[in-house]
Design a protein around this motif. Structure first.
Motif, PDB file in Angstrom:
ATOM      1  N   VAL A  11       0.837  -1.207   0.000  1.00  0.00           N
ATOM      2  CA  VAL A  11       0.000   0.000   0.000  1.00  0.00           C
ATOM      3  C   VAL A  11       0.866   1.249   0.000  1.00  0.00           C
ATOM      4  O   VAL A  11       0.619   2.202  -0.737  1.00  0.00           O
ATOM      5  CB  VAL A  11      -0.936   0.007   1.226  1.00  0.00           C
ATOM      6  N   PHE A 201      -3.422   9.553  -3.877  1.00  0.00           N
ATOM      7  CA  PHE A 201      -2.259   9.072  -3.142  1.00  0.00           C
ATOM      8  C   PHE A 201      -1.678  10.103  -2.179  1.00  0.00           C
ATOM      9  O   PHE A 201      -0.665   9.850  -1.539  1.00  0.00           O
ATOM     10  CB  PHE A 201      -1.155   8.617  -4.106  1.00  0.00           C
ATOM     11  N   LYS A 207      -5.524   6.634   0.117  1.00  0.00           N
ATOM     12  CA  LYS A 207      -4.965   5.392  -0.389  1.00  0.00           C
ATOM     13  C   LYS A 207      -5.708   4.193   0.190  1.00  0.00           C
ATOM     14  O   LYS A 207      -5.968   3.203  -0.505  1.00  0.00           O
ATOM     15  CB  LYS A 207      -3.479   5.301  -0.060  1.00  0.00           C
ATOM     16  N   VAL A 211      -7.764   1.008  -1.446  1.00  0.00           N
ATOM     17  CA  VAL A 211      -7.537  -0.415  -1.165  1.00  0.00           C
ATOM     18  C   VAL A 211      -8.876  -1.136  -1.041  1.00  0.00           C
ATOM     19  O   VAL A 211      -9.078  -2.213  -1.627  1.00  0.00           O
ATOM     20  CB  VAL A 211      -6.723  -0.599   0.142  1.00  0.00           C
ATOM     21  N   PRO A 447       3.079   5.620  -9.001  1.00  0.00           N
ATOM     22  CA  PRO A 447       1.639   5.861  -8.951  1.00  0.00           C
ATOM     23  C   PRO A 447       1.177   6.869 -10.003  1.00  0.00           C
ATOM     24  O   PRO A 447       1.990   7.578 -10.603  1.00  0.00           O
ATOM     25  CB  PRO A 447       1.436   6.412  -7.538  1.00  0.00           C
ATOM     26  N   PHE A 453      -0.933   3.620  -5.970  1.00  0.00           N
ATOM     27  CA  PHE A 453       0.126   2.864  -5.294  1.00  0.00           C
ATOM     28  C   PHE A 453       1.358   2.775  -6.196  1.00  0.00           C
ATOM     29  O   PHE A 453       1.240   2.769  -7.418  1.00  0.00           O
ATOM     30  CB  PHE A 453      -0.367   1.457  -4.948  1.00  0.00           C
ATOM     31  N   SER A 457      -0.843  -4.495  -7.763  1.00  0.00           N
ATOM     32  CA  SER A 457      -1.331  -5.595  -6.929  1.00  0.00           C
ATOM     33  C   SER A 457      -1.178  -6.896  -7.706  1.00  0.00           C
ATOM     34  O   SER A 457      -0.950  -6.892  -8.921  1.00  0.00           O
ATOM     35  CB  SER A 457      -2.799  -5.381  -6.557  1.00  0.00           C
TER      36      SER A 457
END
Length: 511
Positions: A11, A201, A207, A211, A447, A453, A457
């Motif tokens: 993160v 961000f 942020k 998520v 980012p 991020f 992911s």
């Protein structure tokens, strides 16, 4: 066969300096504005320099050093042909990470750091550019309030083989450079503040909200491994995640008393997990007189391992780890695997999400030699087998980690690995999907305004044979082989019946 999936994501903390990373115009109005503002500010680094504000710099340095002797190279910075040239000279005389080491500490002490916090300029007219003269007066005023005897500050500076005066002079020079770049590019602080507040961000909460959104978009994976997720609890407790996930954090890893490595495990699939401390066990594998002692200490402090029961299957172990960049990362992970098995030998299988921080070109192959299920390439879909990277970032010269300025970092750093506790369980890796999908050599940087991020992911899908899990669990409990085999056959019959909608077909019962 049942399916379960894991999502892993570093993160990261807030990037409140909106000019920290090089950005690519992502096609959105906000992305275009950010890219344009950054390019305009960075151009000043080459076209302007310290000579234009030499008087202010001289006064600041004199206030910092007082009667102490000023190193000749510090005064030499003031005659550099451009800010960029001066910054290069600055790095030649400092430990590579000197600034980031004391940047945050002095911010906490109220330092008026440009582009990071804006409280210090509330008394000024932010609708126009702030002059270097106005800014340096604020800096001088802060300097008077700084407790130069603060033990933590002294310790931090000494750890970098510096003296406090020289460190403060470096910070003052850097801060003045940033303000000069903003001023000379005719950017109003109010406009920069407004854009910063919109970026996903620029705040920790922003942020963390992203998520939750990302987990929702992936239809709530069974397991979510988080790294650098400090403070995520606040969003978790006010979102739908509280109802469907157990949230577990690793040990305390920073002076603020907050852990950063976490796991979210589905309440529907898993019993409430128990965190198992394996830090000391991992450190026991460290070779004597290993030069990478710090890497072992740092990585082992950011390990989270949980034991739980997968409902209808049996005991499993799930983990998350954030590794320090080190040539010993692979050795530490091998030690971690051994410790996870030793702490819970009865587990049917083990799954681990990680930010390896490794840039080694053969790291994925080395991982695969120890972890049979490794997310090295895409699995499933039209592009199956394609390589990808999970990091594609480049820091600018307008941020505190000056040694990393414009050093391109494009690498595959994030992985999910798994292995069976019992070979007969037959855990299969059936899907690997990064978000966003970044190929080696990509020109896209993260980012961005659409992905907050600085890591992609990674989602991995697995299948596990429930019937074999039952049989293994019974066998480990000491049941006769015939009984374990019978339960396996019954489990397969139940699965076949379920697949047919519950109808008691002759074929299903015959199994």
């Amino acid at each position: 066969m049942a399916s379960l999936d894991m999502l892993t994501l570093n993160v990261g903390g807030r990037n409140d300096n909106l000019f920290e990373f090089t950005v690519t115009d992502d096609g959105t109005p906000m992305g275009h504005e950010l890219a344009d503002r950054l390019e305009t500010a960075e151009n000043v680094l080459n076209s302007h320099g310290p000579l234009e504000v030499k008087g202010y710099l001289e006064e600041g340095i004199a206030r910092i050093f007082g009667d102490a002797t000023v190193p000749s190279w510090v005064m030499g910075l003031l005659d550099a042909s451009s800010w960029l040239a001066a910054q290069k000279d600055l790095l030649k005389n400092f430990n590579k990470d000197w600034m980031s080491a004391i940047d945050i500490m002095t911010q906490t002490a109220g330092r008026p750091a440009p582009l990071v916090g804006y409280d210090f300029i509330t008394e000024l007219d932010t609708s126009t550019t702030i002059s270097v003269a106005e800014y340096t007066q604020l800096w001088y005023a802060w300097l008077v309030t700084l407790n130069r005897e603060e033990k933590k500050l002294i310790k931090r500076v000494k750890a970098k083989n510096m003296d406090l005066n020289t460190a403060l002079a470096g910070l003052f020079f850097y801060d003045t450079m940033i303000i000069s770049c903003i001023t000379e590019s005719n950017q109003a602080i109010a406009d920069i503040m407004s854009l910063s507040q919109k970026l996903p961000f620029s705040t920790v909460e922003g942020k963390h909200v992203e998520v939750v959104k990302h987990i929702r978009e992936h239809d709530y994976p069974a397991m979510v491994a988080l790294q650098e997720g400090k403070g995520f609890d606040a969003v978790y407790l006010t979102s739908e995640l509280k109802d469907c996930y157990w949230l577990t954090w690793g040990k305390i890893t920073d002076g603020a008393g907050a852990a950063e490595t976490g796991l979210l495990l589905s309440k529907g699939l898993f019993a409430e997990p128990t965190a198992v401390e394996i830090t000391e066990a991992v450190l026991s594998h460290r070779p004597e007189n290993d030069p990478e002692t710090k890497a072992w200490d740092t990585t082992s402090s950011k390990i989270l391992m949980c034991k739980t029961e997968m409902r209808g299957y049996g005991p499993v172990v799930i983990g998350s780890v954030h590794c320090k960049d080190s040539p010993k990362t692979f050795d530490i992970l091998v030690a971690m695997k051994a410790c996870m098995v030793e702490a819970c030998p009865e587990a049917l299988f083990y799954v681990l999400g990680m930010d390896s921080n490794s840039k080694e070109t053969d790291f994925a192959q080395r991982l695969q030699s120890v972890f049979p299920k490794t997310t090295e390439r895409l699995v499933g879909g039209a592009e199956a087998g394609a390589p990808f990277v999970t990091v594609s970032k480049e820091r600018t010269s307008l941020q505190a980690q000056v040694s990393k300025s414009h050093k391109l970092d494009v690498a595959h750093k994030d992985y999910i690995v798994a292995w069976e506790g019992v070979t007969e369980v037959d855990l299969q890796l059936t899907g690997v999907k990064p978000s966003p999908f970044l190929q080696p050599g990509t020109s896209v940087r993260i980012p961005s305004t659409v992905w907050p991020f600085d890591h992609a992911s990674l989602l991995a899908s697995f299948q596990v044979d429930q019937a074999k899990c039952w049989a293994c669990t019974l066998a480990r409990a000491g049941a006769p082989p015939a009984l374990a085999a019978l339960f396996e056959r019954l489990a397969r019959a139940e699965a076949a019946l379920a697949a047919r909608g519950g109808g008691a077909s002759a074929e299903a019962l015959a199994q």
